[in-house]
Design a protein around this motif. Structure first.
Motif, PDB file in Angstrom:
ATOM      1  N   SER A  41       1.099  -1.712  -0.059  1.00 48.37           N
ATOM      2  CA  SER A  41       0.113   0.178   0.054  1.00 48.37           C
ATOM      3  C   SER A  41       0.774   1.186  -0.231  1.00 48.37           C
ATOM      4  N   ALA A  42       0.593   2.382  -0.005  1.00 45.76           N
ATOM      5  CA  ALA A  42       0.896   3.969   0.002  1.00 45.76           C
ATOM      6  C   ALA A  42       1.613   4.010   1.524  1.00 45.76           C
ATOM      7  N   THR A  47      -2.158   8.324   0.445  1.00 45.64           N
ATOM      8  CA  THR A  47      -3.033   7.885  -0.320  1.00 45.64           C
ATOM      9  C   THR A  47      -4.046   9.638   0.594  1.00 45.64           C
ATOM     10  N   GLU A  74       1.120   4.529  -4.495  1.00 42.39           N
ATOM     11  CA  GLU A  74       1.446   2.925  -3.836  1.00 42.39           C
ATOM     12  C   GLU A  74       3.050   2.689  -4.997  1.00 42.39           C
ATOM     13  N   PHE A 136      -3.475  -2.049  -5.535  1.00 45.31           N
ATOM     14  CA  PHE A 136      -4.784  -0.904  -5.600  1.00 45.31           C
ATOM     15  C   PHE A 136      -5.374  -0.464  -6.797  1.00 45.31           C
ATOM     16  N   ARG A 151     -10.953   2.316  -1.727  1.00 47.20           N
ATOM     17  CA  ARG A 151      -9.970   2.369  -0.727  1.00 47.20           C
ATOM     18  C   ARG A 151      -9.491   0.831  -0.489  1.00 47.20           C
ATOM     19  N   GLY A 152      -8.549   0.626   0.448  1.00 46.49           N
ATOM     20  CA  GLY A 152      -8.007  -0.311   1.267  1.00 46.49           C
ATOM     21  C   GLY A 152      -8.031  -1.147   0.422  1.00 46.49           C
ATOM     22  N   GLY A 153      -8.315  -1.719  -1.101  1.00 46.00           N
ATOM     23  CA  GLY A 153      -7.847  -1.917  -2.560  1.00 46.00           C
ATOM     24  C   GLY A 153      -6.837  -2.968  -2.402  1.00 46.00           C
ATOM     25  N   THR A 154      -6.154  -2.709  -1.737  1.00 44.04           N
ATOM     26  CA  THR A 154      -4.210  -3.673  -1.611  1.00 44.04           C
ATOM     27  C   THR A 154      -4.921  -5.181  -1.654  1.00 44.04           C
ATOM     28  N   ARG A 427      -6.077   1.252   8.463  1.00 46.77           N
ATOM     29  CA  ARG A 427      -7.068   0.476   6.500  1.00 46.77           C
ATOM     30  C   ARG A 427      -5.856  -0.134   6.317  1.00 46.77           C
TER      31      ARG A 427
HETATM   32  N1  ASP Z   1      -3.396   3.335  -0.097  1.00 45.06           N
HETATM   33  C1  ASP Z   1      -5.029   2.717  -0.637  1.00 45.06           C
HETATM   34  C2  ASP Z   1      -6.136   3.509   0.508  1.00 45.06           C
HETATM   35  O1  ASP Z   1      -5.552   4.109   1.463  1.00 45.06           O
HETATM   36  C3  ASP Z   1      -4.750   1.374  -0.820  1.00 45.06           C
HETATM   37  C4  ASP Z   1      -4.476   0.934   0.466  1.00 45.06           C
HETATM   38  O2  ASP Z   1      -4.026   0.976   1.306  1.00 45.06           O
HETATM   39  O3  ASP Z   1      -5.130  -0.284  -0.097  1.00 45.06           O
HETATM   40  O4  ASP Z   1      -7.107   3.099   0.571  1.00 45.06           O
END
Ligand code: ASP
Ligand code: MG
Length: 427
Positions: A41-42, A47, A74, A136, A151-154, A427
């Motif tokens: 993730s970032a 993000t 990312e 993501f 959001r959260g797609g990783t 997250r």
């Molecule tokens: N960086 C993106 C987010 O903050 C994806 C992730 O963290 O999965 O949502």
């Protein structure tokens, strides 16, 4: 030699030190004799920072450019993780989602993965490299544009890679030790689950538990990939997500297994009420078609009995707050056609959900849930249920109290505090 797919979330790669720690952990898995593929993730809250920058230059940025911007987060962490690994004497190659063969549909901001063609990743593995993939993100099959998965797609990137590479397990490293019976940030006595079924995890994720991206669980269920949710800050065993509530083994073990998997909450939804809808055939279809055309995912829907005198009814539903403005605009455009009286928009709501496969065979769960919420002095606005879930909408300020009361009523509290929140935002 097996393939291990790992995912590290934003708080696990928040700064240089964290990235070096993660690199050591990745190298450990490689030293153990595995081929290792990592989705990252970032860094930290970057993000959110990128979103903040976008809103400084434009109140409604074009979705294509927003995806271009966000995928940069990312890319930064993937390159830094690869550098830290090479500093430990191992060779690593980083790839963007597009390079890694993550193919999506063309919906910017919430693209769905439709295929993974991991040719380049497989070659890199065959050459002995550790592979780092930017989470993501992907590339649209039709438009060839860069997309993001929401959001959260990783998490979903990681599971999709695990499925495409036929990995035995997908390890999701985060900032808590696993999946808990409630968010430990609200209920410090929440207990860690050793295992949870796909269906229960799907309901937990859909009801606001931020620990796993919903699509990632759907994907894991479809391809039967076990997910090990664990902390990157400890070496404790986490929670294994696998198996169906219909499995024989599960049915046998529910005799002793907990009836309830957990209590989830969600503060990201809003409620819209369409007031004074003429009670005749086709009106609901017109309203919900307009919302579907605007790509809005609805959650709970309630239609009241129409008042005999007026033959008018109210329809209320919940939806993500982030879609509120678009939904209100779509409905506004419909007012003359449908002839409803007015629209109401309320962002001060929260949802509390009780989830567990055992509620199918144990009567009285609903009554106990409502009683615990009443005892906490909280008023219920809307109710919805599935086979293994009961959800209520309450006032946003009452969410914590309702979660804590329900957690206690169903005997989910641990004797000692076992939840450690190592950092981050969940997250
Ligand atoms: N960086 C993106 C987010 O903050 C994806 C992730 O963290 O999965 O949502
Ligand atoms: Mg996450």
């Amino acid at each position: 030699m097996g393939i291990v797919v790992q995912k590290y979330g934003g708080s696990s790669v928040a700064d240089g030190e964290a990235i070096k720690r993660v690199a050591r952990r990745i190298v450990e898995a490689k030293r153990d004799g595995n081929d290792v593929v990592v989705a990252v993730s970032a860094m930290g809250d970057s993000t959110d920072e990128l979103l903040g920058l976008a809103s400084q230059v434009s109140p409604l940025p074009p979705a294509r450019e927003l995806d271009m911007l966000l995928t940069a987060g990312e890319r930064i962490s993937m390159a830094l993780v690869a550098m830290a690994i090479s500093d430990l004497g191992f060779s690593a190659r980083s790839f963007t989602g597009s390079q890694a063969g993550v193919i999506t549909d063309s919906v910017h901001g919430k693209a769905k993965i439709i295929d993974v063609t991991p040719g380049r990743i497989q070659s890199a593995i065959d050459e002995g490299h550790i592979v780092i993939v930017a989470g993501f993100q992907g590339v649209s099959q039709d438009t060839k544009e860069i997309t993001t998965l929401g959001r959260g797609g990783t998490d979903t990137t990681a599971v999709a890679l695990a499925a495409a590479l036929d990995a035995d397990v997908c390890e999701i490293y985060t900032d808590v030790d696993g999946v808990f019976t409630a968010d430990p940030r609200i209920v410090p006595t929440a207990r860690k689950l050793d295992t949870v079924t796909y269906e229960e995890m799907l309901e937990l994720a859909a009801c606001g538990a931020k620990i796993l991206h919903l699509r990632c669980v759907e994907y894991a269920r479809r391809y039967d990939i076990p997910i090990h949710v664990r902390s990157s800050f400890s070496h404790l065993e986490g929670t294994i997500v696998r198996g169906s509530i219909d499995d024989q083994a599960h049915q046998e073990s529910t005799m002793e297994a907990a009836i309830i998997a957990g209590v989830a909450h969600d503060r990201s939804e809003a409620k819209i009420t369409v007031v004074g809808v003429p009670d005749k055939v086709g009106e609901a279809a017109r309203i919900f078609t307009a919302l579907a055309d605007a790509q809005i995912n609805l959650d709970m829907i309630v239609q009241n009995v129409s008042a005999a005198a007026t033959n008018l009814t109210d329809i209320s539903f919940t939806l993500p707050r982030s879609d509120g403005a678009v939904a209100m605009a779509a409905l506004d455009a419909l007012q003359d056609e449908v002839g409803f009286e007015s629209l109401q928009y309320d962002e001060t709501i929260g949802k509390v959900s009780l989830i567990g496969a055992g509620m199918r065979s144990h009567p009285g769960v609903t009554a106990k849930f409502f009683a615990s919420i009443a005892e906490a002095g909280v008023n219920i606005g809307m109710i919805s249920t599935s086979e293994i879930r009961i959800s209520v909408v309450v006032s946003e300020i009452d969410v914590d109290a309702a979660v804590a009361a329900t957690h206690t009523a169903f005997d989910l509290d641990a004797d000692e505090v076992e939840a450690v929140v190592y950092g981050g935002t969940g997250r």
